[in-house]
Structures are given as C-alpha cells and as structure tokens.
Design a protein around this motif. Sequence first.
Motif, PDB file in Angstrom:
ATOM      1  N   ASP A  40       0.825  -1.216   0.000  1.00 52.63           N
ATOM      2  CA  ASP A  40       0.000   0.000   0.000  1.00 52.63           C
ATOM      3  C   ASP A  40       0.859   1.266   0.000  1.00 52.63           C
ATOM      4  O   ASP A  40       0.341   2.372  -0.098  1.00 52.63           O
ATOM      5  CB  ASP A  40      -0.925   0.003   1.228  1.00 52.63           C
ATOM      6  N   GLN A  41       2.164   1.078   0.148  1.00 54.33           N
ATOM      7  CA  GLN A  41       3.055   2.247   0.096  1.00 54.33           C
ATOM      8  C   GLN A  41       3.565   2.516  -1.316  1.00 54.33           C
ATOM      9  O   GLN A  41       4.215   3.517  -1.562  1.00 54.33           O
ATOM     10  CB  GLN A  41       4.258   2.018   1.014  1.00 54.33           C
ATOM     11  N   VAL A  42       3.300   1.572  -2.226  1.00 57.11           N
ATOM     12  CA  VAL A  42       3.787   1.751  -3.601  1.00 57.11           C
ATOM     13  C   VAL A  42       2.898   2.774  -4.308  1.00 57.11           C
ATOM     14  O   VAL A  42       1.686   2.637  -4.345  1.00 57.11           O
ATOM     15  CB  VAL A  42       3.777   0.416  -4.374  1.00 57.11           C
ATOM     16  N   GLU A  67      12.425   1.974 -15.638  1.00 59.21           N
ATOM     17  CA  GLU A  67      13.620   2.731 -15.295  1.00 59.21           C
ATOM     18  C   GLU A  67      13.994   2.537 -13.828  1.00 59.21           C
ATOM     19  O   GLU A  67      13.151   2.155 -13.020  1.00 59.21           O
ATOM     20  CB  GLU A  67      13.367   4.193 -15.605  1.00 59.21           C
ATOM     21  N   PRO A  68      15.259   2.801 -13.500  1.00 58.08           N
ATOM     22  CA  PRO A  68      15.689   2.627 -12.105  1.00 58.08           C
ATOM     23  C   PRO A  68      14.922   3.552 -11.161  1.00 58.08           C
ATOM     24  O   PRO A  68      14.499   4.641 -11.561  1.00 58.08           O
ATOM     25  CB  PRO A  68      17.163   3.025 -12.132  1.00 58.08           C
ATOM     26  N   GLY A  69      14.762   3.075  -9.939  1.00 62.44           N
ATOM     27  CA  GLY A  69      14.174   3.931  -8.900  1.00 62.44           C
ATOM     28  C   GLY A  69      12.688   4.157  -9.041  1.00 62.44           C
ATOM     29  O   GLY A  69      12.152   5.138  -8.544  1.00 62.44           O
ATOM     30  N   THR A  70      11.986   3.243  -9.724  1.00 63.08           N
ATOM     31  CA  THR A  70      10.541   3.411  -9.875  1.00 63.08           C
ATOM     32  C   THR A  70       9.773   2.438  -8.982  1.00 63.08           C
ATOM     33  O   THR A  70       8.550   2.373  -9.045  1.00 63.08           O
ATOM     34  CB  THR A  70      10.106   3.222 -11.344  1.00 63.08           C
ATOM     35  N   GLY A  71      10.492   1.635  -8.215  1.00 58.73           N
ATOM     36  CA  GLY A  71       9.812   0.804  -7.220  1.00 58.73           C
ATOM     37  C   GLY A  71       9.817  -0.691  -7.517  1.00 58.73           C
ATOM     38  O   GLY A  71       9.050  -1.439  -6.918  1.00 58.73           O
ATOM     39  N   LEU A 241      12.437 -14.492  -4.968  1.00 62.05           N
ATOM     40  CA  LEU A 241      13.812 -14.271  -5.412  1.00 62.05           C
ATOM     41  C   LEU A 241      13.766 -13.081  -6.356  1.00 62.05           C
ATOM     42  O   LEU A 241      13.124 -13.132  -7.407  1.00 62.05           O
ATOM     43  CB  LEU A 241      14.350 -15.507  -6.150  1.00 62.05           C
ATOM     44  N   PHE A 242      14.430 -11.983  -5.961  1.00 57.33           N
ATOM     45  CA  PHE A 242      14.404 -10.770  -6.776  1.00 57.33           C
ATOM     46  C   PHE A 242      15.736 -10.635  -7.495  1.00 57.33           C
ATOM     47  O   PHE A 242      16.791 -10.727  -6.871  1.00 57.33           O
ATOM     48  CB  PHE A 242      14.162  -9.556  -5.871  1.00 57.33           C
ATOM     49  N   ILE A 243      15.700 -10.466  -8.801  1.00 56.21           N
ATOM     50  CA  ILE A 243      16.955 -10.248  -9.540  1.00 56.21           C
ATOM     51  C   ILE A 243      16.773  -9.055 -10.471  1.00 56.21           C
ATOM     52  O   ILE A 243      16.004  -9.103 -11.430  1.00 56.21           O
ATOM     53  CB  ILE A 243      17.365 -11.489 -10.375  1.00 56.21           C
TER      54      ILE A 243
END
Length: 634
Positions: A40-42, A67-71, A241-243
């Motif tokens: 809910d914070q996204v 793009e980087p930094g978008t969550g 697993l996040f890559i």
Amino acid sequence: MGDEEKVGEALAPKEYGESLELGVEFSTTEEIKVPEKLIDQVIGQEHAVEVIKTAANQKRHVLLIGEPGTGKSMLGQAMAELLPTENLEDVLVFPNPEDENMPKIKTVPACQGRRIVERYREKAKGQENIKSYILLFVMFMVMMAIFMEPSATTILLGIFVVIMTMVALSNMRFRNSVLIPKLLIDNCGRTKAPFIDATGAHAGALLGDVRHDPFQSGGLGTPAHERVEPGMIHRAHKGVLFIDEIATLSLKMQQSLLTAMQEKKFPITGQSEMSSGAMVRTEPVPCDFILVAAGNLDTIDKMHPALRSRIRGYGYEVYMRTTMPDTLENRKKLVQFVAQEVVRDGKIPHFTRDAVEEIVREAQKRAGRKGHLTLRLRDLGGIVRAAGDIAVKKGKKYVEREDVLEAIRMAKPLEKQLADWYIENKKEYQVIRTEGSQVGRVNGLAVIGEQSGIVLPIEAVVAPAASKEEGKIIVTGKLGEIAKEAVQNVSAIIKRYKGEDISRYDIHVQFLQTYEGVEGDSASISVATAVISALEGIPIRQDVAMTGSLSVLGEVLPIGGATPKIEAAIEAGIKTVIIPKANEKDVFLSKDKAERIEIFPVETIDQVLEIALEDNEKKRELLKRIREALPLSI
Ligand SMILES: Nc1ncnc2c1ncn2[C@@H]1O[C@H](COP(=O)(O)OP(=O)(O)OP(=O)(O)O)[C@@H](O)[C@H]1O
C-alpha cells in the motif's frame, strides 16, 4: 524581426512560490497516516501492484521492466509480505554413509530443523563423553604406575602412553559415529516469507556451493555435508527471489535458474572446478521460489529466450510507469510518499505543508511532461532526505520550504556537474557563441542523463556533389546516426520548397565537441536550420538556441528535458530559445532565470527559421517559398 512576422508569444514560465493544491488538508506530514503494508506504500504503479497481488496469490513469476528507482525492488519486497508463512520449511543436509560425495537432503516444517540438529548434538556429546572417560581412566592408571614405581623411565613411559591415547581417541570413530547434520535453511521465527535480492550474484552465491577442503585425505578433513552452502535460490524457498538487471547473469546461470524454476529443486555442487567441492553433489535441494525479475527495455532482448518465455507462460510482464497524471488524487499520494519516506528514514523530521508543495513542484518539473508527476521516486526520495538533513542541521522541528529549495539546489547530479563543466569549457574556448550571426552554425540544445542540459553547437556546410553520382551526407561528431536522420527529414522539406533534389549536394554536418552520454535525438530542428542556412547562405543568430524534433512534413515535435535545456541556454548567455509548442507547459523556471530569457514555442520549421535566421530580403523570400510549399505553415 518585424511585428507582422513575430511568431507566437514569448512564454511566461511558471514561477515557484504560488500555493499548490494537494488534495488533502494537513499542516505537517505527521498527520498523514502511513499504510502498514509495503504494497500500500507503492505509489503510482497501480497496474504493477495489481499484478503483484495476483501473482502472490497464484504463485506466478513476474518480470518488471522500467527505469531505475521506480519501485521494482519495493514491489518484490511487498510481494514477499503477501505470501503465507505457515508452510515455510527448514532444510537439513545429512552425511550419506553410502556415498560421501552425495549428501542427503531433508525438508521439515520450520523450527523442526533446529530441534533435529540439537538431538544429534546431544548424541554426539554422549560419544565424546565416552572418549573423555577412557582418557581419564588411562591417566589414572599412569598416575598409579608412577606412584608405585616412581622412576624417570616410568614417567616417560606414562607420558608416551597418554599422548598415544589422545591421538588414538581423536582418530577413533564409533561404528555408529554420530555426524551432526547441517541446518542449511533455517526459517524458524520468520514473520514474513523470505525476500532474497540476488542482483549481481555470482554462480556460487546464486546456486549454492560446496567449499574446498584442503585436508580432504588422511582423516583430518571436514565431512562433505558440512561444507555445503545454500544458494540464494534455496534461501528464497517459499518466498521471493528478486533479480534486477536479470540479463547481466551469464546465459549458463539463466539456464540453471530456469531449471530450478521448473523443477523447484536444484542440487548443490562446488562451483569452482579445481576444488574438492566440485566432487560433491547433494541430492536436489528445494527451491520453490517466485521469481521477480527486473530490468530495463534492453533486458528483454538480452535475456535468455527460454527464461523469458517461462515467465511469459507462467507469469506476468509489467512495464513500470515513469510518470503519473498531475491530479489532486496523485498529489495526495505524493504527500503520503513524503510522510512514508520520513518514517522509513527515521532520522529526519516531518515536513510542513509548504515544504511538501515544493516536493510536488519538483515532481512536476522532473516529469518533463506537461500535466504529469515523476515516478522516479528514489531520486525524489533523495531530495526528501537531503531537505531533512538540512533541517536537522539547522535544529528545526519540521522541514520547511526553504530547506527543500536548498536541497534541490544542492542535489546536483553528476551529469549536471559535467554539463556545467562543458559549458564553462566551451565558453572559455569560444565554442559556444552567443553574439552575432553566422551561416551554417546553430546552437542546439541537448540533455545528458535525465536532468542536465547542454548547449550543443552544430555546423553544416553544403556544396555541390564532388562526384557525378549522388551527393553524400557526411557527419562528424558522436551523434552520426541522429544527424543523418535529421538531414534526411530536412531534405524532404528542401525538395518541396526548392524544387531541387538535395542529393545533388554533399552535406557535411558536425556536432562540435560532443561527449559521452549526450542524447541528441531532439537536435533535428537544429540540424535542419544549419543545413538550410548553409544551403541558402543566410546567417543564423548566435544569441538563439533551439530544441525540437522535426517531421518530414516540417512539424516541430515534442522533446524531453525542456527545462534543463533552457536552463543550460540561460547559463551559457543565450537570450532566446525556441522550443516545440507541445512542450510549452513543461517549462518551470525560477523567477530570476525567467527574466533572463525569451522563450518561443513553435509548431513548424518556418517559425523556427523566422526566429533563428538573421532578418534580410533573402530570408523573407525563403520563408515565402517554404510557406507556399508546406501545407502546415500558418
Ligand atoms: N512507486 C514507488 N512508491 C513509493 N516509493 C517508491 C516508489 N518507487 C521508488 N520508491 C522509493 O525509492 C526507493 C528505491 O526504489 P526501488 O529500489 O524499489 O527502485 P527500483 O525500481 O528497484 O530501482 P533499481 O532498478 O535501480 O533497483 C524505495 O525504497 C522507495 O523509497
């Protein structure tokens, strides 16, 4: 420029300082409730959030492109929070009496692993105790012998016997010698399903490894099962697993990852071929994870096709948004964003309403698109933290507007510092000219990175083709392809107004002193202006700079980075900038900067030429011809 020829109106840029509606009543962010759950914070990624919820429910893999930094990583963590914890398991590795090099694997419900290891430890302790009793008994007998026959020989003999007993005992294995299993995965006490970030992991870390044993022979070695190390795929069992940058994993690793996903089990073996670990291969170790892979658009081309197709077939692909519409609802979300960044950081004070307004304004500016707010929220979070630090330094209870403005001024990205350096450098060597006029030379504008503008001088020379064959487009400087495309577009326009084929000419275009990282796709109206000026022999005003994309019909199309480009022009001492009409609302300038520049939004190439070319009879005649030839001109 005569009044009758004046195009459009110089744009009155928006100013800072006006109050901004935020869609919620509050005086400081302390009053804003921060949702407990990460999902809910996204902010601003509604589609991705929906997909993550469904995928968590159905155990599907997800590919997040953006793009980087978008969550992306935030979504991965949020997914782990949504997964159940009741069925978490521990994994143990046992020695295999039949085949030392194939340790056995056992899976048990979470927390049982520790109990099992404890039981084995107790048993092993019992065996160790027997050894101690034997040693004590031998020592006792030796003492007795020395007591009864106290001579040097007896003492020496006694010492020898004790030492030999100790050596024998240390090498002694009971027939049922207890070897303690190793708890490979311990999920006891977990309140959330595991989230393992395997970005940039090497093979051993990702797939597990068996350590090398320097004492493998002679009975001094560490048993194989004790040398087994789990991989991230195993630690992510029943979790996520996040890559990130998944395509940077070697194809072999991607292939192994795919096998692990299909089988939901993957044996652990030594990854270094020369080590004794390579001889060991465990039974398959469970690795029933959900893969959340991430990357940018390039990733799609570079990633292993089979892995991509597995995700497509058994999961979801999502494109992350980089902006959201500038609505009251979304501004309200940014208020929540500021509040949650403050809470997460834990070291900075809350923000006043004025300070949040400034953050929202920065989000508008960074969106680079009219009516939008940026979703590159990591960078915006950086401003929040920097403003917080400034307020802390000043000993304030809340972060105020001035602190945010100071943070924005301070947060100069590397690209911006580089851009400033280019400008200084170019001015020093007179590469950027801001006075007079010159045939075939134009001040283009470009961006480096996302936020930093530079003035990009371009020169063109047109001469009848040297050979009898077709003329050539000869481009120098790093932006060759872009320049060629721009020349091709302008040649269509020239053909129409001049009634002459440009292919009879050799056209040389040079981007003066371009550097790595310069993005020049919006330089096409500049290239067109330089070429037409060179062809017609009409000088270009050097106090003008321009940016815009050109269509073959002569329309000026929108570009990105309008504000940083204009700021670069101002810093270089340019007095007038031409931008596409469609970008008009993207311009945000501080009051002092706005006073130093005149901005002309334009829609067609003839409007560009009208402003940029030096005023003379030849120019008026050229504009007449172009306007007759191009249906778009007004
Ligand atoms: N959509 C979002 N909603 C709320 N906060 C966000 C959002 N996107 C980014 N952030 C903030 O930025 C931080 C970094 O984001 P995150 O690591 O998820 O980005 P990313 O897309 O994974 O970037 P990268 O690909 O560079 O790792 C988050 O911890 C959060 O504070």
